[in-house]
Write a protein that holds these residues in place. Structure first.
Motif, PDB file in Angstrom:
ATOM      1  N   THR A 116       0.828  -1.201   0.000  1.00 32.35           N
ATOM      2  CA  THR A 116       0.000   0.000   0.000  1.00 32.35           C
ATOM      3  C   THR A 116       0.865   1.255   0.000  1.00 32.35           C
ATOM      4  O   THR A 116       1.862   1.337   0.711  1.00 32.35           O
ATOM      5  CB  THR A 116      -0.904   0.011   1.241  1.00 32.35           C
ATOM      6  OG1 THR A 116      -1.646  -1.213   1.284  1.00 32.35           O
ATOM      7  CG2 THR A 116      -1.849   1.195   1.224  1.00 32.35           C
ATOM      8  N   ASN A 136       2.232   4.761   0.970  1.00 35.59           N
ATOM      9  CA  ASN A 136       2.249   5.540   2.206  1.00 35.59           C
ATOM     10  C   ASN A 136       1.333   6.753   2.096  1.00 35.59           C
ATOM     11  O   ASN A 136       1.220   7.363   1.032  1.00 35.59           O
ATOM     12  CB  ASN A 136       3.665   6.029   2.528  1.00 35.59           C
ATOM     13  CG  ASN A 136       4.583   4.912   2.988  1.00 35.59           C
ATOM     14  OD1 ASN A 136       4.143   3.904   3.520  1.00 35.59           O
ATOM     15  ND2 ASN A 136       5.878   5.098   2.785  1.00 35.59           N
ATOM     16  N   ARG A 137       0.726   7.144   3.194  1.00 36.68           N
ATOM     17  CA  ARG A 137      -0.118   8.342   3.187  1.00 36.68           C
ATOM     18  C   ARG A 137       0.682   9.609   3.475  1.00 36.68           C
ATOM     19  O   ARG A 137       0.140  10.721   3.370  1.00 36.68           O
ATOM     20  CB  ARG A 137      -1.252   8.205   4.202  1.00 36.68           C
ATOM     21  CG  ARG A 137      -2.232   7.088   3.863  1.00 36.68           C
ATOM     22  CD  ARG A 137      -3.516   7.235   4.621  1.00 36.68           C
ATOM     23  NE  ARG A 137      -3.279   7.236   6.055  1.00 36.68           N
ATOM     24  CZ  ARG A 137      -4.172   7.686   6.953  1.00 36.68           C
ATOM     25  NH1 ARG A 137      -5.316   8.202   6.552  1.00 36.68           N
ATOM     26  NH2 ARG A 137      -3.908   7.633   8.244  1.00 36.68           N
ATOM     27  N   CYS A 163      -5.184  13.098   2.572  1.00 32.56           N
ATOM     28  CA  CYS A 163      -6.279  13.218   3.528  1.00 32.56           C
ATOM     29  C   CYS A 163      -7.605  13.333   2.789  1.00 32.56           C
ATOM     30  O   CYS A 163      -7.640  13.556   1.577  1.00 32.56           O
ATOM     31  CB  CYS A 163      -6.077  14.427   4.446  1.00 32.56           C
ATOM     32  SG  CYS A 163      -6.280  16.025   3.633  1.00 32.56           S
ATOM     33  N   ASP A 174      -7.980   7.939  -1.192  1.00 30.64           N
ATOM     34  CA  ASP A 174      -7.434   6.772  -0.499  1.00 30.64           C
ATOM     35  C   ASP A 174      -7.800   6.816   0.981  1.00 30.64           C
ATOM     36  O   ASP A 174      -7.863   7.884   1.602  1.00 30.64           O
ATOM     37  CB  ASP A 174      -5.911   6.728  -0.646  1.00 30.64           C
ATOM     38  CG  ASP A 174      -5.473   6.576  -2.097  1.00 30.64           C
ATOM     39  OD1 ASP A 174      -6.276   6.072  -2.904  1.00 30.64           O
ATOM     40  OD2 ASP A 174      -4.342   6.982  -2.421  1.00 30.64           O
ATOM     41  N   LYS A 178      -7.124   4.820   4.930  1.00 28.94           N
ATOM     42  CA  LYS A 178      -6.117   4.069   5.661  1.00 28.94           C
ATOM     43  C   LYS A 178      -6.510   2.606   5.750  1.00 28.94           C
ATOM     44  O   LYS A 178      -7.622   2.273   6.158  1.00 28.94           O
ATOM     45  CB  LYS A 178      -5.935   4.653   7.055  1.00 28.94           C
ATOM     46  CG  LYS A 178      -4.870   3.942   7.882  1.00 28.94           C
ATOM     47  CD  LYS A 178      -4.627   4.646   9.192  1.00 28.94           C
ATOM     48  CE  LYS A 178      -3.536   3.962   9.985  1.00 28.94           C
ATOM     49  NZ  LYS A 178      -3.205   4.669  11.227  1.00 28.94           N
ATOM     50  N   THR A 179      -5.586   1.725   5.365  1.00 30.93           N
ATOM     51  CA  THR A 179      -5.835   0.286   5.447  1.00 30.93           C
ATOM     52  C   THR A 179      -4.756  -0.442   6.241  1.00 30.93           C
ATOM     53  O   THR A 179      -4.981  -1.575   6.673  1.00 30.93           O
ATOM     54  CB  THR A 179      -5.908  -0.329   4.032  1.00 30.93           C
ATOM     55  OG1 THR A 179      -4.690  -0.063   3.330  1.00 30.93           O
ATOM     56  CG2 THR A 179      -7.084   0.251   3.242  1.00 30.93           C
ATOM     57  N   ASP A 199       0.600   3.317   9.556  1.00 35.58           N
ATOM     58  CA  ASP A 199       1.457   4.241   8.832  1.00 35.58           C
ATOM     59  C   ASP A 199       2.928   3.815   8.948  1.00 35.58           C
ATOM     60  O   ASP A 199       3.418   3.527  10.042  1.00 35.58           O
ATOM     61  CB  ASP A 199       1.303   5.659   9.380  1.00 35.58           C
ATOM     62  CG  ASP A 199      -0.074   6.235   9.096  1.00 35.58           C
ATOM     63  OD1 ASP A 199      -0.715   5.783   8.139  1.00 35.58           O
ATOM     64  OD2 ASP A 199      -0.498   7.145   9.828  1.00 35.58           O
ATOM     65  N   HIS A 226       5.566   8.812   9.658  1.00 34.45           N
ATOM     66  CA  HIS A 226       4.729   9.740  10.406  1.00 34.45           C
ATOM     67  C   HIS A 226       5.564  10.891  10.938  1.00 34.45           C
ATOM     68  O   HIS A 226       6.794  10.861  10.909  1.00 34.45           O
ATOM     69  CB  HIS A 226       3.996   9.034  11.554  1.00 34.45           C
ATOM     70  CG  HIS A 226       4.884   8.575  12.666  1.00 34.45           C
ATOM     71  ND1 HIS A 226       5.264   7.265  12.830  1.00 34.45           N
ATOM     72  CD2 HIS A 226       5.475   9.244  13.699  1.00 34.45           C
ATOM     73  CE1 HIS A 226       6.040   7.147  13.894  1.00 34.45           C
ATOM     74  NE2 HIS A 226       6.184   8.340  14.446  1.00 34.45           N
ATOM     75  N   HIS A 258      -4.230   9.706  10.977  1.00 28.80           N
ATOM     76  CA  HIS A 258      -2.793   9.803  10.726  1.00 28.80           C
ATOM     77  C   HIS A 258      -2.045   9.675  12.050  1.00 28.80           C
ATOM     78  O   HIS A 258      -2.294  10.439  12.983  1.00 28.80           O
ATOM     79  CB  HIS A 258      -2.435  11.150  10.078  1.00 28.80           C
ATOM     80  CG  HIS A 258      -3.140  11.404   8.783  1.00 28.80           C
ATOM     81  ND1 HIS A 258      -4.193  12.296   8.678  1.00 28.80           N
ATOM     82  CD2 HIS A 258      -2.951  10.893   7.549  1.00 28.80           C
ATOM     83  CE1 HIS A 258      -4.610  12.331   7.428  1.00 28.80           C
ATOM     84  NE2 HIS A 258      -3.885  11.482   6.720  1.00 28.80           N
ATOM     85  N   GLU A 259      -1.132   8.752  12.113  1.00 29.77           N
ATOM     86  CA  GLU A 259      -0.365   8.533  13.329  1.00 29.77           C
ATOM     87  C   GLU A 259       0.691   9.636  13.503  1.00 29.77           C
ATOM     88  O   GLU A 259       1.245  10.130  12.538  1.00 29.77           O
ATOM     89  CB  GLU A 259       0.308   7.168  13.267  1.00 29.77           C
ATOM     90  CG  GLU A 259      -0.680   6.014  13.186  1.00 29.77           C
ATOM     91  CD  GLU A 259      -0.032   4.700  12.784  1.00 29.77           C
ATOM     92  OE1 GLU A 259       1.203   4.609  12.802  1.00 29.77           O
ATOM     93  OE2 GLU A 259      -0.779   3.757  12.464  1.00 29.77           O
TER      94      GLU A 259
END
Length: 246
Positions: free
Chosen positions: A67, A69-70, A140, A185, A187-188, A191, A194, A238-239
């Motif tokens: 996946t 990264n956010r 986000c 997207d 979160k699955t 993270d 961060h 978000h962590e």
């Protein structure tokens, strides 16, 4: 009271190797003050750096999931030649091209040796004074909500906000930007990357954490046990961590 972003935390199987990669990418130095590898401006370890947001690479036993990264870094360049040279140098150092649906764009999307995505931007005037990290970019659902939370959580100033993007930067007008980009997207997975925040000297960490909870942050249990930092998530999950002053 307010907190300052001091570093981007990256989890890695081989923290020293990933630290060396990011030191080469940023033109900084890798330091090993303990179990982590900290990457910051050359000339000796200074933490927290008064201007730069460093990179702290933390060893973990799990590899990165497939996946995306956010959170990722955007790297600044000063010319088209600089952009091409940096991309070539990083590919030699172990970076690989990745496709995240970017299409035909003037920037280059790469991943570090353990698959963490980042962008090498074409030269942009807005980033001419940021240093090697142009921006810390976070996917986000609601940039306006993120601007409200992070604008209150930190001492950084909201520079621009719309339905598609929120932009914050240190009130001193130095260092990288913090940008929240609207994304479909969700979160699955936990993270991999961060932000770490730090209170100012004289501020009370417990009071800061309580203030963040009032703003909408919630506690996060990663099995960290009894540690001096506090793990939280923002209202979108978000962590991030609030570190303790040493």
């Amino acid at each position: 009271m307010a907190l300052r972003p001091v570093q981007v935390n990256i989890k890695a199987l081989d923290a020293p190797a990933v630290g060396r990669f990011w030191a080469a990418a940023l033109g900084w130095s890798a330091y090993s003050p303990g179990v982590t590898t900290y990457v910051g401006p050359a000339g000796g370890l200074v933490w927290p750096d008064p201007v730069a947001v460093g990179v702290d690479v933390v060893p973990v036993p799990e590899p990165k999931a497939a996946t995306k990264n956010r959170l990722h870094l955007d790297l600044a360049t000063t010319s088209e030649a600089h952009q091409a040279e940096l991309v070539a140098r990083l590919r030699t150092a172990g970076a690989t091209p990745v496709h995240v649906g970017q299409g035909d764009v003037p920037w280059t999307v790469l991943a570090d040796p353990e698959g963490n995505e980042f962008c090498v931007l074409e030269p942009r005037e807005v980033y001419r004074d940021t240093g090697p990290i142009a921006a810390v970019v976070v996917d986000c659902a609601d940039p306006r909500a993120m601007a409200r939370f992070w604008g209150e959580a930190t001492d950084w100033v909201v520079r621009d906000v719309s339905d598609e993007q929120a932009v914050l930067r240190s009130a001193k007008g130095s260092g990288p930007y913090l940008e929240f980009l609207r994304s479909p997207d969700v979160k699955t997975v936990p993270d991999r990357v961060h932000l770490d925040l730090l209170p100012y000297p004289g501020d009370d960490k417990a009071a800061e954490v309580a203030r963040l909870r009032d703003l909408g942050a919630t506690d996060l249990d990663l099995g960290q046990g009894d540690v001096p930092w506090t793990c939280l998530v923002d209202p979108e999950g978000h962590e991030f961590c609030v570190l303790a002053l040493s």
